[in-house]
Scaffold this active site. Structure first.
Site, PDB file in Angstrom:
ATOM      1  N   LYS A 163      22.833  24.958   6.307  1.00 31.13           N
ATOM      2  CA  LYS A 163      23.182  25.286   7.692  1.00 31.13           C
ATOM      3  C   LYS A 163      24.658  25.660   7.714  1.00 31.13           C
ATOM      4  O   LYS A 163      25.479  24.979   7.079  1.00 31.13           O
ATOM      5  CB  LYS A 163      22.934  24.068   8.593  1.00 31.13           C
ATOM      6  CG  LYS A 163      21.460  23.761   8.780  1.00 31.13           C
ATOM      7  CD  LYS A 163      20.783  24.835   9.605  1.00 31.13           C
ATOM      8  CE  LYS A 163      19.411  24.391  10.087  1.00 31.13           C
ATOM      9  NZ  LYS A 163      18.761  25.430  10.900  1.00 31.13           N
ATOM     10  N   ASP A 188      21.548  29.462   7.080  1.00 30.55           N
ATOM     11  CA  ASP A 188      21.006  29.603   8.435  1.00 30.55           C
ATOM     12  C   ASP A 188      22.115  29.300   9.441  1.00 30.55           C
ATOM     13  O   ASP A 188      22.661  28.201   9.458  1.00 30.55           O
ATOM     14  CB  ASP A 188      19.835  28.630   8.635  1.00 30.55           C
ATOM     15  CG  ASP A 188      19.137  28.796   9.981  1.00 30.55           C
ATOM     16  OD1 ASP A 188      19.538  29.676  10.774  1.00 30.55           O
ATOM     17  OD2 ASP A 188      18.180  28.020  10.246  1.00 30.55           O
ATOM     18  N   GLU A 213      19.899  33.748   7.555  1.00 30.88           N
ATOM     19  CA  GLU A 213      18.999  33.535   8.696  1.00 30.88           C
ATOM     20  C   GLU A 213      19.766  33.510  10.017  1.00 30.88           C
ATOM     21  O   GLU A 213      20.760  32.798  10.160  1.00 30.88           O
ATOM     22  CB  GLU A 213      18.253  32.204   8.475  1.00 30.88           C
ATOM     23  CG  GLU A 213      17.203  31.869   9.507  1.00 30.88           C
ATOM     24  CD  GLU A 213      16.456  30.573   9.162  1.00 30.88           C
ATOM     25  OE1 GLU A 213      16.556  30.092   8.012  1.00 30.88           O
ATOM     26  OE2 GLU A 213      15.784  30.032  10.058  1.00 30.88           O
ATOM     27  N   ASP A 238      14.855  34.255  12.940  1.00 29.86           N
ATOM     28  CA  ASP A 238      14.118  33.055  13.358  1.00 29.86           C
ATOM     29  C   ASP A 238      14.034  33.129  14.887  1.00 29.86           C
ATOM     30  O   ASP A 238      13.067  33.690  15.448  1.00 29.86           O
ATOM     31  CB  ASP A 238      14.875  31.805  12.849  1.00 29.86           C
ATOM     32  CG  ASP A 238      14.321  30.472  13.332  1.00 29.86           C
ATOM     33  OD1 ASP A 238      13.403  30.456  14.170  1.00 29.86           O
ATOM     34  OD2 ASP A 238      14.812  29.409  12.887  1.00 29.86           O
ATOM     35  N   LYS A 262       7.552  30.386  12.802  1.00 28.06           N
ATOM     36  CA  LYS A 262       7.322  29.033  13.306  1.00 28.06           C
ATOM     37  C   LYS A 262       6.293  29.171  14.410  1.00 28.06           C
ATOM     38  O   LYS A 262       6.544  29.881  15.394  1.00 28.06           O
ATOM     39  CB  LYS A 262       8.599  28.447  13.919  1.00 28.06           C
ATOM     40  CG  LYS A 262       9.704  28.127  12.936  1.00 28.06           C
ATOM     41  CD  LYS A 262      10.946  27.630  13.666  1.00 28.06           C
ATOM     42  CE  LYS A 262      12.059  27.330  12.675  1.00 28.06           C
ATOM     43  NZ  LYS A 262      13.341  27.050  13.353  1.00 28.06           N
ATOM     44  N   GLY A 290      10.656  25.273   9.880  1.00 31.82           N
ATOM     45  CA  GLY A 290      10.347  23.907  10.292  1.00 31.82           C
ATOM     46  C   GLY A 290      11.188  23.499  11.476  1.00 31.82           C
ATOM     47  O   GLY A 290      12.213  24.111  11.773  1.00 31.82           O
TER      48      GLY A 290
END
Ligand code: OSB
Ligand code: MG
Length: 369
Positions: A163, A188, A213, A238, A262, A290
């Site tokens: 992250k 991400d 991401e 995402d 997702k 997730g």
């Protein structure tokens, strides 16, 4: 099949370790568990909306409101809802994808149990084990990050996601790449940059990352296409992809080269499959994201990730990475080859631990329909 009752449970589960992203730091995770009772069978679904609107506008509060005030009352007196028709039946309710996805998941579970077929079978999944990785939260320093990654690699994870946020990006990712030159690595940003501030990310292009991401805002499809043109590393979307239409438009615009799927974000498994199918036709790799799911949502993610287009490892880690105690009797473990087994029992293939559910429930409501 006649649906008799739907029960909503707002649950809060302590995380094994705090999870920090560009939108906040959490030590516990909230979600809504949805239980459908029909003719002696029970189906469970997980609505992945969190307590705070950090990842998306949806929260446990908005999902509870939309489910109990609008969606569930519309089911009164109707017969069994096929999970594949669920989306079109609730077209009048705009958005609120996570709320809808949670209910749809419970219908899939119920259908699987009624037919004696696993979710993987219902979805035509082609794998009994799926490749997985781990999503690593923002740490205090590049040194602790490297140590944390080392710990996950020792557990057997072969794909690492970091992250990042402005100021906590390049040095951190470079440190991990230096320490582990061969590991499959991706980052991400959870929408933390603008087209301008994302210029700081250019050094990442030299680190052989699988993907970057969601660097920009959810509604910045156009700017993502401009950013992708500046990077060799694939951009993966995402938050921006909330439907198959958005997926098509993003691909046509060149806003991304990979999509994180997702089910919660797109209104359910039926829409997740539509995005999977579109990407597969176009040769675009997808992977399963997730939302720190409980055993219920994790079972659903594993079945989804067994579809053939899921070419990259999913953010589906072992239960122990998230929770000391889960609300399912089953706990998912990592195999030596960085895979997790897809459940094979009917429906989601997991059994809810009623005692644990009771323990983690903050609020509950029974809706008879
Ligand atoms: O952006 O992928 C994300 C968790 C909560 C909200 C958003 C995200 C995540 C993760 C964790 O990255 C993935 C997982 O292990 O469940
Ligand atoms: Mg993400």
């Amino acid at each position: 099949m006649k649906i008799e009752q739907i029960t909503l449970y707002h649950i809060r589960m302590p995380l094994v370790s705090a999870f920090e992203t560009s939108f906040g730091r959490e030590t516990a995770r909230d979600c809504i568990l949805i239980e459908i009772s029909a003719e002696g069978l029970t189906g469970f679904g997980e609505c992945v909306a969190d307590r705070d609107p950090g990842y998306s506008y949806e929260t446990t509060g908005t999902a509870w409101h939309v489910l109990s005030e609008f969606i569930i009352p519309m089911m009164v007196g109707k017969d069994f809802f096929s999970p594949t028709d669920f989306q079109t039946n609730f077209d009048q309710v705009r958005g609120h994808w996570m709320a809808k996805a949670g209910l749809e998941m419970a219908l899939w579970d119920l259908q699987g149990k009624a037919e004696g077929r696993s979710l993987r079978q219902l979805l035509d999944g082609v794998r009994s084990q799926v490749d997985v990785g781990v999503s690593v939260g923002i740490q205090d320093s590049p040194e602790t990050l490297v140590k944390t990654v080392e710990g996950y690699l020792a557990q057997g994870y072969r794909r690492i996601k970091l992250k990042i946020k402005p100021g906590r990006d390049v040095a951190e990712t470079q440190a991990v790449r230096r320490a582990f030159p061969e590991v499959r690595l991706q980052v991400d940003a959870n929408s933390a940059y603008t087209l301008e501030s994302a210029a700081a990310l250019h050094p990442l292009d030299a680190l052989n990352l699988l993907l970057i991401e969601q660097p920009l805002f959810e509604d910045d499809l156009w700017d993502h296409s401009r950013l992708q043109a500046q990077f060799n590393t694939p951009i993966c979307l995402d938050e921006s992809i909330t439907s198959a239409r958005h997926a098509r438009q993003a691909l046509e615009m060149g806003a991304c080269r990979v999509i994180n799927i997702k089910a919660g974000r797109v209104g359910g498994l039926s829409q997740a499959i539509a995005i999977h199918d579109l990407c597969r036709e176009r040769g675009v790799p997808v992977w399963c994201g997730g939302m720190l799911e409980t055993g219920v949502g994790r079972a659903s993610n594993l079945a989804l990730a067994s579809l053939p287009g899921f070419a990259l490892p999913g953010d589906i880690s072992a239960s122990e990475r998230y929770y000391l105690q889960d609300i399912t009797h089953e706990r998912f473990t990592l195999n030596a080859d960085s895979t997790i087994d897809v459940p094979s029992a009917p429906g989601l293939g997991v059994m809810v631990d009623r005692e644990a559910l009771e323990k983690f429930t903050l609020k509950r409501e029974n809706l008879r329909i």
